[in-house]
Design a protein around this motif. Structure first.
Motif, mmCIF file in Angstrom:
data_model
loop_
_atom_site.group_PDB
_atom_site.id
_atom_site.type_symbol
_atom_site.label_atom_id
_atom_site.label_comp_id
_atom_site.label_asym_id
_atom_site.label_seq_id
_atom_site.Cartn_x
_atom_site.Cartn_y
_atom_site.Cartn_z
ATOM 1 N N LYS A 3 32.639 40.234 33.686
ATOM 2 C CA LYS A 3 31.980 40.915 34.804
ATOM 3 C C LYS A 3 32.555 40.476 36.159
ATOM 4 C CE LYS A 3 27.522 42.613 34.586
ATOM 5 N NZ LYS A 3 27.849 43.959 34.827
ATOM 6 N N LYS A 4 32.811 39.202 36.310
ATOM 7 C CA LYS A 4 33.356 38.676 37.573
ATOM 8 C C LYS A 4 34.736 39.264 37.872
ATOM 9 C CE LYS A 4 30.191 35.687 38.894
ATOM 10 N NZ LYS A 4 29.306 36.102 39.965
ATOM 11 N N GLN A 5 35.544 39.465 36.834
ATOM 12 C CA GLN A 5 36.869 40.058 37.028
ATOM 13 C C GLN A 5 36.753 41.493 37.518
ATOM 14 O OE1 GLN A 5 37.976 39.000 32.920
ATOM 15 N NE2 GLN A 5 39.912 38.266 33.779
ATOM 16 N N ILE A 6 35.827 42.235 36.954
ATOM 17 C CA ILE A 6 35.615 43.624 37.357
ATOM 18 C C ILE A 6 35.147 43.660 38.815
ATOM 19 C CG2 ILE A 6 34.231 45.702 36.934
ATOM 20 C CD1 ILE A 6 34.078 44.653 33.958
ATOM 21 N N GLN A 7 34.199 42.814 39.133
ATOM 22 C CA GLN A 7 33.670 42.776 40.495
ATOM 23 C C GLN A 7 34.758 42.439 41.512
ATOM 24 O OE1 GLN A 7 30.544 39.911 39.986
ATOM 25 N NE2 GLN A 7 29.109 41.425 39.195
ATOM 26 N N GLU A 8 35.608 41.492 41.185
ATOM 27 C CA GLU A 8 36.681 41.112 42.100
ATOM 28 C C GLU A 8 37.696 42.242 42.260
ATOM 29 O OE1 GLU A 8 38.958 38.825 44.797
ATOM 30 O OE2 GLU A 8 36.847 38.883 44.237
ATOM 31 N N MET A 9 38.004 42.946 41.179
ATOM 32 C CA MET A 9 38.942 44.072 41.273
ATOM 33 C C MET A 9 38.339 45.200 42.110
ATOM 34 S SD MET A 9 41.850 43.385 40.141
ATOM 35 C CE MET A 9 42.527 45.041 40.280
ATOM 36 N N VAL A 10 37.053 45.454 41.967
ATOM 37 C CA VAL A 10 36.384 46.465 42.800
ATOM 38 C C VAL A 10 36.523 46.074 44.263
ATOM 39 C CG1 VAL A 10 34.109 47.375 43.468
ATOM 40 C CG2 VAL A 10 34.777 47.334 41.057
ATOM 41 N N ARG A 11 36.257 44.811 44.553
ATOM 42 C CA ARG A 11 36.371 44.323 45.942
ATOM 43 C C ARG A 11 37.773 44.530 46.478
ATOM 44 N NH1 ARG A 11 38.006 40.507 49.036
ATOM 45 N NH2 ARG A 11 38.951 39.227 47.434
ATOM 46 N N LEU A 12 38.779 44.181 45.673
ATOM 47 C CA LEU A 12 40.174 44.302 46.107
ATOM 48 C C LEU A 12 40.611 45.765 46.244
ATOM 49 C CD1 LEU A 12 41.769 41.477 43.931
ATOM 50 C CD2 LEU A 12 41.405 41.446 46.414
ATOM 51 N N LEU A 13 40.300 46.576 45.243
ATOM 52 C CA LEU A 13 40.733 47.975 45.256
ATOM 53 C C LEU A 13 40.131 48.765 46.413
ATOM 54 C CD1 LEU A 13 40.547 48.724 41.424
ATOM 55 C CD2 LEU A 13 42.632 48.665 42.833
ATOM 56 N N LEU A 14 38.890 48.421 46.776
ATOM 57 C CA LEU A 14 38.222 49.144 47.863
ATOM 58 C C LEU A 14 38.299 48.400 49.197
ATOM 59 C CD1 LEU A 14 35.130 50.521 45.923
ATOM 60 C CD2 LEU A 14 37.205 51.754 46.622
ATOM 61 N N ARG A 15 39.041 47.285 49.211
ATOM 62 C CA ARG A 15 39.244 46.494 50.420
ATOM 63 C C ARG A 15 37.921 46.076 51.077
ATOM 64 N NH1 ARG A 15 42.245 50.890 50.587
ATOM 65 N NH2 ARG A 15 44.455 50.752 50.135
ATOM 66 N N LEU A 16 37.006 45.584 50.245
ATOM 67 C CA LEU A 16 35.704 45.139 50.734
ATOM 68 C C LEU A 16 35.771 43.658 51.087
ATOM 69 C CD1 LEU A 16 33.505 46.869 47.999
ATOM 70 C CD2 LEU A 16 33.982 47.704 50.312
ATOM 71 N N LYS A 17 35.031 43.257 52.086
ATOM 72 C CA LYS A 17 35.003 41.851 52.479
ATOM 73 C C LYS A 17 34.295 40.993 51.442
ATOM 74 C CE LYS A 17 35.346 42.725 57.382
ATOM 75 N NZ LYS A 17 34.730 42.645 58.693
ATOM 76 N N GLU A 18 33.239 41.557 50.846
ATOM 77 C CA GLU A 18 32.449 40.829 49.850
ATOM 78 C C GLU A 18 32.222 41.696 48.630
ATOM 79 O OE1 GLU A 18 28.788 39.713 51.690
ATOM 80 O OE2 GLU A 18 29.746 38.459 53.194
#
Length: 166
Positions: free
Chosen positions: A119-134
């Motif tokens: 789950k943490k890997q998915i969350q981090e990829m979402v953050r990176l792909l969408l250029r989110l700060k958090e």
């Protein structure tokens, strides 16, 4: 193209709306619909349905992607989440928004490239792909954005993918 990703639940429904313009993908809005545990299931379903109607009316998604249910233990939870999923699908159908479904495995593979991703890997990829700060919170919100991103990746193959469109 606006894609509304939905992570269904009875207590928390995660939603994430992304927009693709050319090759650029950006988050438009994301958050959660939350219902109180002490309320009857019918009241909670009504709240989810009405909130979904407002989301669809406000943001006018072109398509909606919903996670398919996978439960291996708690049958009672599966039934209530299935009911919530039903009102979510109904809200999109009533608004004329095409609905697509993805398994957790498809989401993991699309977002991380690895079907056994944590789950943490998915969350981090979402953050990176969408250029989110958090990383979006609660987890259901990040999951909904991951489902929207999955649909964006599958869109070119919809016609040949079996069992994706409902």
């Amino acid at each position: 193209m606006r894609i509304l990703g939905i992570d269904p639940g009875i207590a928390i429904v995660g939603f994430g709306l992304i927009e693709k313009t050319g090759s650029r993908i950006r988050p438009v809005q994301y958050g959660s619909i939350q219902t109180q545990a002490g309320l009857t299931v019918s009241v909670r379903l009504k709240q989810i349905f009405e909130a979904m109607q407002r989301l669809i009316e406000t943001y006018q998604p072109d398509e909606m992607a919903v996670e398919k249910l996978f439960f291996n233990r708690n049958v009672t939870t599966a039934f209530t989440v299935g009911q919530a999923r039903g009102v979510i699908l109904l809200s999109a159908e009533m608004a004329g928004v095409p609905i697509y479904e993805y398994t957790p495995l498809q989401v993991k593979q699309a977002v991380t490239g690895y079907g056994a991703a944590e789950k943490k890997q998915i969350q981090e990829m979402v953050r990176l792909l969408l250029r989110l700060k958090e990383t979006p919170k609660p987890d259901d919100v990040a999951d909904a954005l991951a489902i929207a991103l999955t649909h964006e990746q599958f869109r070119p193959y919809i016609d040949i993918a079996e069992g994706v469109r409902t």
